[in-house]
Design an enzyme around this catalytic site. Sequence first.
Site, PDB file in Angstrom:
ATOM      1  N   GLY A 199     -48.660 -20.635  29.643  1.00 44.68           N
ATOM      2  CA  GLY A 199     -47.817 -19.551  28.979  1.00 44.68           C
ATOM      3  C   GLY A 199     -47.764 -18.149  30.082  1.00 44.68           C
ATOM      4  O   GLY A 199     -48.809 -17.681  30.087  1.00 44.68           O
ATOM      5  N   ASP A 241     -40.863 -17.519  31.982  1.00 42.53           N
ATOM      6  CA  ASP A 241     -42.008 -17.488  33.094  1.00 42.53           C
ATOM      7  C   ASP A 241     -41.664 -16.380  34.117  1.00 42.53           C
ATOM      8  O   ASP A 241     -42.470 -16.122  34.764  1.00 42.53           O
ATOM      9  CB  ASP A 241     -42.085 -19.004  33.501  1.00 42.53           C
ATOM     10  CG  ASP A 241     -42.809 -19.743  32.622  1.00 42.53           C
ATOM     11  OD1 ASP A 241     -42.021 -20.355  31.579  1.00 42.53           O
ATOM     12  OD2 ASP A 241     -43.772 -19.919  32.358  1.00 42.53           O
ATOM     13  N   ASN A 285     -37.789 -20.744  32.797  1.00 44.54           N
ATOM     14  CA  ASN A 285     -38.499 -21.022  31.500  1.00 44.54           C
ATOM     15  C   ASN A 285     -38.885 -22.617  31.451  1.00 44.54           C
ATOM     16  O   ASN A 285     -38.434 -23.476  32.376  1.00 44.54           O
ATOM     17  CB  ASN A 285     -38.029 -20.652  30.348  1.00 44.54           C
ATOM     18  CG  ASN A 285     -38.774 -20.776  29.167  1.00 44.54           C
ATOM     19  OD1 ASN A 285     -39.837 -20.271  29.268  1.00 44.54           O
ATOM     20  ND2 ASN A 285     -38.268 -21.273  28.050  1.00 44.54           N
ATOM     21  N   LYS A 286     -39.512 -23.086  30.623  1.00 40.62           N
ATOM     22  CA  LYS A 286     -40.074 -24.548  30.577  1.00 40.62           C
ATOM     23  C   LYS A 286     -38.749 -25.489  30.668  1.00 40.62           C
ATOM     24  O   LYS A 286     -37.605 -25.260  30.338  1.00 40.62           O
ATOM     25  CB  LYS A 286     -40.492 -24.741  29.234  1.00 40.62           C
ATOM     26  CG  LYS A 286     -41.048 -26.163  28.926  1.00 40.62           C
ATOM     27  CD  LYS A 286     -42.021 -26.710  29.918  1.00 40.62           C
ATOM     28  CE  LYS A 286     -43.067 -25.886  30.063  1.00 40.62           C
ATOM     29  NZ  LYS A 286     -44.036 -26.216  31.272  1.00 40.62           N
TER      30      LYS A 286
END
Lengths: 352, 352
Positions: free
Chosen positions: A54, A241, A251-252
């Site tokens: 995270g 991120d 992001n993921k």
Amino acid sequence: MKVDNNDLRTIWLDEKEKVVKIIDQRLLPHKLVIVDLKTSDDIIYAIKNMLVRGAPLIGVTGAFGVYLAVLNNEDIKITCDKIKSARPTAVNLSWAVDKVLSKILKTDSYIEKIKIAKETAYEITEDEVQNCKKIGEYGLKLIKDISLKKNGETVNILTHCNAGWLACIEYGTATAPIYAAFDAGINIHVWVDETRPLNQGARLTAWELGKYGIPHTIICDNAGGHIMQHNMVDIAIVGADRVTYTGDAANKIGTYLKALSAKDNGIPFYVALPSSTFDWNIKDGVKEIPIEERNPDEVRYMEGLLLTPKDSSCANFAFDVTPRHLITGFITERGICKASEDDIMKLFPEKA
Amino acid sequence: MKVDNNDLRTIWLDEKEKVVKIIDQRLLPHKLVIVDLKTSDDIIYAIKNMLVRGAPLIGVTGAFGVYLAVLNNEDIKITCDKIKSARPTAVNLSWAVDKVLSKILKTDSYIEKIKIAKETAYEITEDEVQNCKKIGEYGLKLIKDISLKKNGETVNILTHCNAGWLACIEYGTATAPIYAAFDAGINIHVWVDETRPLNQGARLTAWELGKYGIPHTIICDNAGGHIMQHNMVDIAIVGADRVTYTGDAANKIGTYLKALSAKDNGIPFYVALPSSTFDWNIKDGVKEIPIEERNPDEVRYMEGLLLTPKDSSCANFAFDVTPRHLITGFITERGICKASEDDIMKLFPEKA
């Protein structure tokens, strides 16, 4: 955050033992294990192997890594470079490490360096807590508005991966508005994307929400389009991120697909992030943000179970970039803005 | 198809034993097990529990189920209804069962009924084989054109779930052009979507392609958007469980997300299907095609391994519908057409 009536954070310093304590997130949801990090090598190991993950949390962990490096009298610049390269995509890691580094370089005293490193790591920690809290307050308004429009009927929120307090220190980014809405008594339900390959949604977000008593349903990453098509999602909120100053959001992996589907179905798609996640140097997210490729065995195996033919190749891209035109807005600690350079700069005029 | 130098199909009749033989696809890729189906109840069990799956194959299995029901002198209409409702989304099942049923209802003779049922099941089987072969020939042209444009550089093909020979009898639907291209010596590489929750991509498509020697890489379902964004996909080809005469395509959950991403990145997105997969009665696929919801434990567990907090809810939508505007075209046994009522009817004028 409350876990079975104990207050828990994802990371803290044991001042007496001079040890950084973290939750080993690889073992959730089945086991809650606290791990001691004693050296900067421990810190790097924990970040690389995703004991902590995270963007905000790896930033804070990196900051405490600098503190441990100072304490152990390491060559601080070399160690800082090592910590920063532990994971490439989230910008918070470099940001936090550089913040501590720049402060300790101002003194030559060993004692003073330790004091400054510790204080700065604490400061970053508390800033992230406050940032998340404010993200919650701003995001709450979005959910409240939907609830009013629906006359109090359940507001269905979709989230991807874990941008919860486990990705931060408390509250989370994407989950902060969710916790705030739940605390405000708004009727909510959360669709939790499983988030292969490491299942941070199914393992971590579901665990967090469950411990807080928030109604939620885990779905495979494949299902988000279908439920959006059928009016089962009112708003999507994800973390990030790294976000360019122009509004592209890494992001993921899989976030981009959900953003496409939200757009196709007229569903608001928000990215929640503290300002530490903005990258003020990058213009084109798709072209310029480095996307980490992790070990293909994370795709090939699940807890030791071989999922594929043993001779098949696997690839493991950890993030993707959602272009700004698919993002309704950013929820930050300074308020909500649209995904455009102009709007971002209005919130952060000191960067313009 | 060749598997370790043996010719293998997904289903066949042992005439002497009066037993239907199938591959238990739940056990692939690690074990190749042949199972005997002796009664219509066995057939229904095999379809419901996905020992066999894939629209064309469950159609053929259903047809052999009618044969077994006739052989065992069951109330044929009741059994046919039971078989047809074993799985709701793929239209091939009803189509095949009704085809056998309508033929056997023309005679009162027990012996004659058995003969007709068997012959019709065989006929459907061979038709599906021929259909897949022709789909391969038509689809080959698409891949060849891309290969020419790329001066023989590798053509990267993305597929979702398993629309391979394991979903059919031979060749497959989405994979038929892939096998044909490989046989024609075209340089190809296939991105195989894992396809949660039952991993038909990672387990079945990867196994098929591997046995045939076709280069392939398994990715998580989340990754398709990223690789399309970065020019790593030249064409997407998927199968279908039901396609409306207007061009909306139901296929394995997650297909819609890949179609959105293909559209966003200007990548051709084709659906390969035999005519038995068209539903000539349904106009609006998103509104009207029934989407099967399967046991949430398929999401919650993987081979007995609990993936989620044990108290969390899970949902398991098995299919989604890709609206026609996202589909470049259909590859059928009659040729290729655009995803519009007009173009489909030109290929199938008898349905207009």
